[in-house]
Scaffold this active site. Sequence first.
Site, PDB file in Angstrom:
ATOM      1  CD  GLU A 154      -2.837  -7.051   3.878  1.00 35.46           C
ATOM      2  OE1 GLU A 154      -2.228  -7.844   2.989  1.00 35.46           O
ATOM      3  OE2 GLU A 154      -2.495  -5.751   3.777  1.00 35.46           O
TER       4      GLU A 154
ATOM      5  CD  GLU B 252      -3.083  -0.929   2.389  1.00 35.54           C
ATOM      6  OE1 GLU B 252      -1.868  -1.834   3.958  1.00 35.54           O
ATOM      7  OE2 GLU B 252      -3.784  -1.234   2.399  1.00 35.54           O
TER       8      GLU B 252
HETATM    9  C1  1HE Z   1       7.211  -7.494  12.222  1.00 34.85           C
HETATM   10  C2  1HE Z   1       6.809  -8.031  10.864  1.00 34.85           C
HETATM   11  C3  1HE Z   1       4.553  -7.402  10.918  1.00 34.85           C
HETATM   12  C4  1HE Z   1       8.536  -9.046  10.599  1.00 34.85           C
HETATM   13  N1  1HE Z   1       4.977  -6.463  11.985  1.00 34.85           N
HETATM   14  N2  1HE Z   1       6.733  -7.013  13.440  1.00 34.85           N
HETATM   15  N3  1HE Z   1       2.085  -8.423   6.420  1.00 34.85           N
HETATM   16  C5  1HE Z   1       2.868  -9.948   6.761  1.00 34.85           C
HETATM   17  O1  1HE Z   1       2.191 -10.714   6.516  1.00 34.85           O
HETATM   18  C6  1HE Z   1       4.634  -9.082   6.517  1.00 34.85           C
HETATM   19  C7  1HE Z   1       4.623 -10.559   7.628  1.00 34.85           C
HETATM   20  N4  1HE Z   1       6.250 -10.645   7.386  1.00 34.85           N
HETATM   21  C8  1HE Z   1       6.628 -11.149   7.208  1.00 34.85           C
HETATM   22  O2  1HE Z   1       6.332 -11.878   6.113  1.00 34.85           O
HETATM   23  C9  1HE Z   1       8.061 -11.832   7.188  1.00 34.85           C
HETATM   24  O3  1HE Z   1       8.858 -11.452   8.554  1.00 34.85           O
HETATM   25  C10 1HE Z   1       9.048 -11.193   6.512  1.00 34.85           C
HETATM   26  C11 1HE Z   1       8.930 -12.125   4.361  1.00 34.85           C
HETATM   27  C12 1HE Z   1       8.706  -9.700   6.030  1.00 34.85           C
HETATM   28  C13 1HE Z   1      10.565 -11.294   6.085  1.00 34.85           C
HETATM   29  O4  1HE Z   1      11.090 -12.524   6.834  1.00 34.85           O
HETATM   30  P1  1HE Z   1      12.347 -13.027   7.780  1.00 34.85           P
HETATM   31  O5  1HE Z   1      12.334 -13.803   7.735  1.00 34.85           O
HETATM   32  O6  1HE Z   1      13.092 -11.883   6.834  1.00 34.85           O
HETATM   33  O7  1HE Z   1      11.843 -11.951   9.235  1.00 34.85           O
HETATM   34  P2  1HE Z   1      11.557 -12.764  10.622  1.00 34.85           P
HETATM   35  O8  1HE Z   1      12.441 -13.561  11.126  1.00 34.85           O
HETATM   36  O9  1HE Z   1       9.767 -12.843  10.160  1.00 34.85           O
HETATM   37  O10 1HE Z   1      10.640 -11.437  11.150  1.00 34.85           O
HETATM   38  C14 1HE Z   1      12.217 -10.565  11.918  1.00 34.85           C
HETATM   39  C15 1HE Z   1      11.484  -9.810  12.572  1.00 34.85           C
HETATM   40  O11 1HE Z   1      10.367  -8.687  12.477  1.00 34.85           O
HETATM   41  C16 1HE Z   1      10.774 -10.305  13.530  1.00 34.85           C
HETATM   42  O12 1HE Z   1      10.554  -9.730  15.093  1.00 34.85           O
HETATM   43  P3  1HE Z   1      11.725 -10.088  16.106  1.00 34.85           P
HETATM   44  O13 1HE Z   1      12.331  -9.176  17.471  1.00 34.85           O
HETATM   45  O14 1HE Z   1      10.913 -11.533  16.226  1.00 34.85           O
HETATM   46  O15 1HE Z   1      13.171 -10.508  15.683  1.00 34.85           O
HETATM   47  C17 1HE Z   1       9.677  -9.928  13.438  1.00 34.85           C
HETATM   48  O16 1HE Z   1       8.420  -9.780  14.336  1.00 34.85           O
HETATM   49  C18 1HE Z   1       9.637  -8.985  12.371  1.00 34.85           C
HETATM   50  N5  1HE Z   1       8.357  -9.037  11.749  1.00 34.85           N
HETATM   51  N6  1HE Z   1       7.331  -8.814  10.054  1.00 34.85           N
HETATM   52  C19 1HE Z   1       5.752  -6.317  12.689  1.00 34.85           C
HETATM   53  N7  1HE Z   1       4.483  -7.351  10.125  1.00 34.85           N
HETATM   54  C20 1HE Z   1      -3.714  -0.914   7.458  1.00 34.85           C
HETATM   55  S1  1HE Z   1      -4.188  -2.546   7.462  1.00 34.85           S
HETATM   56  C21 1HE Z   1      -2.425  -2.777   6.556  1.00 34.85           C
HETATM   57  C22 1HE Z   1      -2.666  -4.756   6.246  1.00 34.85           C
HETATM   58  C23 1HE Z   1      -1.183  -5.071   6.877  1.00 34.85           C
HETATM   59  O17 1HE Z   1      -0.332  -4.913   6.871  1.00 34.85           O
HETATM   60  S2  1HE Z   1      -1.882  -7.183   7.480  1.00 34.85           S
HETATM   61  C24 1HE Z   1       0.119  -7.288   7.275  1.00 34.85           C
HETATM   62  C25 1HE Z   1       1.346  -8.225   5.968  1.00 34.85           C
END
Ligand code: 1HE
Length: 268
Positions: A142, A122
Site C-alpha cells: 500500500e 488482510e
Molecule cells: C490486478 C491486481 C489488483 C493484479 N487490482 N487488478 N496490491 C498490490 O499492490 C498488488 C498488485 N498486483 C501485483 O503486484 C501483481 O499483479 C501480482 C504480484 C499479484 C501478480 O503478478 P503477475 O505478474 O502474475 O500478474 P500481473 O501481470 O501484474 O497482473 C495480471 C492481471 O491481474 C492484470 O490484469 P490485465 O487485465 O492487464 O491482464 C492486472 O492488472 C491484474 N491485477 N493485481 C486489480 N490488485 C481495503 S484497502 C486494501 C489496500 C490494498 O489492498 S492495496 C493493493 C495492494
Amino acid sequence: MTKTIDQSRFTHLDLDAHDDGVWVVTLNRANKRNALNLDTVDELIDFFTAAPRAGVKAVVLAGSGDHFCAGLDLIEHHDEDRSPADFMHVCLRWHEAFNKMEYGGVPVIAACQGAVVGGGLELASAAHIRVMNETTYFALPEGQRGLFTGGGATIRVADLVGKDRMIDMMLTGRVYQGQEALDLHLAQYMVEGSVMDKALEIARRTAENLPLTNFAICSAISHMQNMSPLDAAYAESVVAGVVNTQAPARERLAAFADKSAARVRRND
Ligand code: 1HE
C-alpha cells in the site's frame, strides 16, 4: 434456524461442499490475481453470514491460479474515482466480511500460495489458520501505491507481526517468505507442495470437533482478546460453562473414562 446456501448466487466465489461439512471457497478471478472487487467482498459477507447456520463445519479459503489474492482491486478503485465517504463504506464492507470470518465460529483455513499481499494479507489474517509453501510471499505494498490499509491490517497484521514490522512492511514494501514468514506467524504451517492438500487435511480434522466447541475456539478467543483480563476471565467461565456441559461432550468424556478414546502422545 438452519439456512441453506444457494450456490447459484455466487459468481466470484466457487463453492464446493464436501460430505464431511468442509466447504472449499475459492476466489475465482485468477486473471485478476483474485483482486478483491466490491462484489467479491459482498459475496464473502453473504457466505460467512450464512455459514454458521448452514451446517458448514470448516472452510478452506483459497485463490484460483498461482496467487492467493492481490488485495484491493486497484483498477476498480481507479475507475470508480471514489470519494472519501465512498471508500469508507468500501472499507466497512471489508470489515464486515473479515469480522464474520474471524468471529463467526466456523474454522477458516487459508490455503496461501503465491502473492498474499495488501488486502490479500488482510483477508488471510482473518482466517484462523494459514498454510504456506515455497511459493508464498506476504507484503503490504500500500505504501508504494499511495494508499493505506483499509481491511483490518492495522489490527490483525500488527497483531501477527508486531506494530514495528508492519510499519516497516508498509514504508519499505518489505516482502516476507519462507521460514522467516513462518517465524513471524504469518502462517502456522509450511508445506512442500500443495497448500490445498494440507489446508483440507486441517479442515477435516477441525470438522471432527463438536460444532459448539469450534464456535467457542473460533469466536470467543478473538472476542476475549478485545477485553480486559478481568472481563476475559469472566467471559471465559461463561463460555466454558456452556461448552463444557454440552450433551455431546459427555460421550467424549465417557469414552475417555472407559479408555476407548485416543490419548495425547508425543509426535513420532
Ligand atoms: C490486478 C491486481 C489488483 C493484479 N487490482 N487488478 N496490491 C498490490 O499492490 C498488488 C498488485 N498486483 C501485483 O503486484 C501483481 O499483479 C501480482 C504480484 C499479484 C501478480 O503478478 P503477475 O505478474 O502474475 O500478474 P500481473 O501481470 O501484474 O497482473 C495480471 C492481471 O491481474 C492484470 O490484469 P490485465 O487485465 O492487464 O491482464 C492486472 O492488472 C491484474 N491485477 N493485481 C486489480 N490488485 C481495503 S484497502 C486494501 C489496500 C490494498 O489492498 S492495496 C493493493 C495492494
